[in-house]
Design an enzyme around this catalytic site. Structure first.
Site: not given
Ligand SMILES: *Cc1c(COP(=O)(O)O)cnc(C)c1O
Length: 405
Positions: A186
């Site tokens: 992210k």
């Molecule tokens: C990455 C992501 C999540 C979840 O995040 P994690 O930290 O990997 O559990 C939820 N929604 C979206 C749209 C994402 O891209």
């Protein structure tokens, strides 16, 4: 796009602060931690950076969604409206609280179509959950108006749009609650982590307790805390929060680089008349972590993807339409409701009903869309080459198709 590209001495210094004391947990141990509270510090930095009243860090973005849904009182009998294009975590969280995920079409914003949301509202609808996919936002004015009219909760899955804004407000802080993920890919990362952001004190207090076994955090020590409701353990560790503290200070820099690289690539592809771009409800609020663009047909899009692959430059270009994780067409596990723990038969039937509907409007958009991840470490030379190569691929494919027509 991902903050891991800039992992450096700042992150190491923050983590070392924690390693010096050895207090890796975010709660308690007030004496031995010597004033080091990385999770608390990061929560304060999040409130300041994104302009929300409260922030509750948790162990992942998925945990943040589950926590937010619980704190908002969403559960048995409730329907949550969410888009057909998202990451699997969005519906995993809905199932985790025992609610029904009701998928609806996306439009050319790659996010919830407000018209499709309206059509999906029933007496059981409790919440609308836009997902601000690929760095940019849903039409929040339209969705807010629908939620207001029907008295629904608005929960933003902003996991992919850290730093994006809509009409001056940060994505994730506009609805009743919003979430970020700080997983490794992210915009900013904690390695693993997530946050619930809200301006509602009740939602914050419940998120704080729910993510730590229901502790009310009012006792003289953890053993003296009371449990006003049943919770879970979604705690973040001090080590993870420490990484995030270094990363959040770099966010403005990440966003500036993304904008620069995104603009260059968009300008290059704009020279091809057949290429169009994702509609962005507030263009100035795009976090620019991806450039999402369209070709005229599914056939031309598939041919461009194939040619990028042939030339060995497909990396970083995502054709979500056939991607296992992000588009409903590939979610067979959900369509067949394959869970390890048995679901209530009523819930199971509802899940299968909603996941197996047809999404022709979404197909029409997603089958023509390529999202290009914007790198933070591209040199000027690499950026120039990337632009030239991609333009050349698209032109080659389009002219071949014209010749064959
Ligand atoms: C990455 C992501 C999540 C979840 O995040 P994690 O930290 O990997 O559990 C939820 N929604 C979206 C749209 C994402 O891209």
């Amino acid at each position: 796009m991902p903050g891991f590209e800039f992992f450096g001495p700042e992150e190491r210094k923050q983590v070392n602060d924690v390693l010096e004391t050895g207090i890796l947990m975010r709660y308690g141990f007030d004496g031995p931690r010597k004033g080091i509270w990385k999770a608390k510090e990061l929560e304060e930095a999040i409130c300041e950076t994104f302009g929300c009243k409260h922030a509750q860090l948790v162990s992942s973005g998925t945990a943040a969604l589950t926590t937010a849904m619980s704190a908002l009182g969403i559960g048995y009998g409730d329907e949550i409206i969410l888009p057909s294009f998202t990451f699997v975590a969005s519906f995993e969280a809905v199932l985790s609280v025992g609610a029904v995920p009701v998928f609806v079409d996306v439009d050319d914003t790659l996010t919830l179509s407000p018209a499709a949301v309206k059509n999906a509202i029933t007496a059981k609808t409790k919440c609308v959950m836009p997902v601000h996919m690929c760095g940019s936002m849903a039409d929040m004015d339209a969705l807010q108006a629908i939620c207001k009219e029907h008295n629904l909760i608005l929960l933003e899955d902003a996991c992919q749009s850290i730093g994006g804004t809509y009409k001056g407000r940060k994505l994730g802080t506009i609805g009743d609650a919003g979430t970020f993920s700080f997983d490794f890919v992210k915009t900013i990362t904690c390695a693993e982590g997530g946050v619930v952001m809200t301006n509602r004190e009740d939602v914050y207090i419940k998120s704080d307790g729910y993510s730590d076994h229901g502790h009310d955090h009012k006792g003289a020590d953890r053993g003296a805390d009371l449990h006003p409701f049943v919770g879970y353990n979604f705690r973040i560790s001090e080590l993870h929060a420490a990484v995030g503290l270094a990363q959040i200070k770099k966010l403005d820099n990440f966003l500036a680089i993304q904008k620069n690289n995104h603009t260059a690539l968009k300008n290059a592809l704009s020279t091809i008349p057949e290429v169009s771009f994702r509609r962005i409800p507030d263009e100035s609020g795009d976090s620019c972590s991806f450039l999402s663009w369209f070709l005229p047909t599914e056939e031309s899009t598939k041919a461009v993807v194939a040619e990028l692959k042939t030339q060995n430059i497909l990396a970083g270009n995502f054709y979500w339409y056939v991607n296992n994780w992000h588009y409903i067409s590939k979610w067979d596990h959900l369509k067949n409701s394959i869970t390890l723990n048995a679901l209530h038969p009523e819930l199971k039937a509802a899940v299968m009903h909603h996941a197996t509907k047809h999404f022709s409007a979404s197909d029409a958009v997603m089958s023509r869309c390529i999202s290009t991840a914007i790198g933070l470490t591209w040199t000027d030379e690499q950026l120039k080459t990337k632009c030239e190569q991609m333009v050349a691929v698209v032109k080659k494919v389009l002219s071949e198709q014209k010749a064959n027509a």
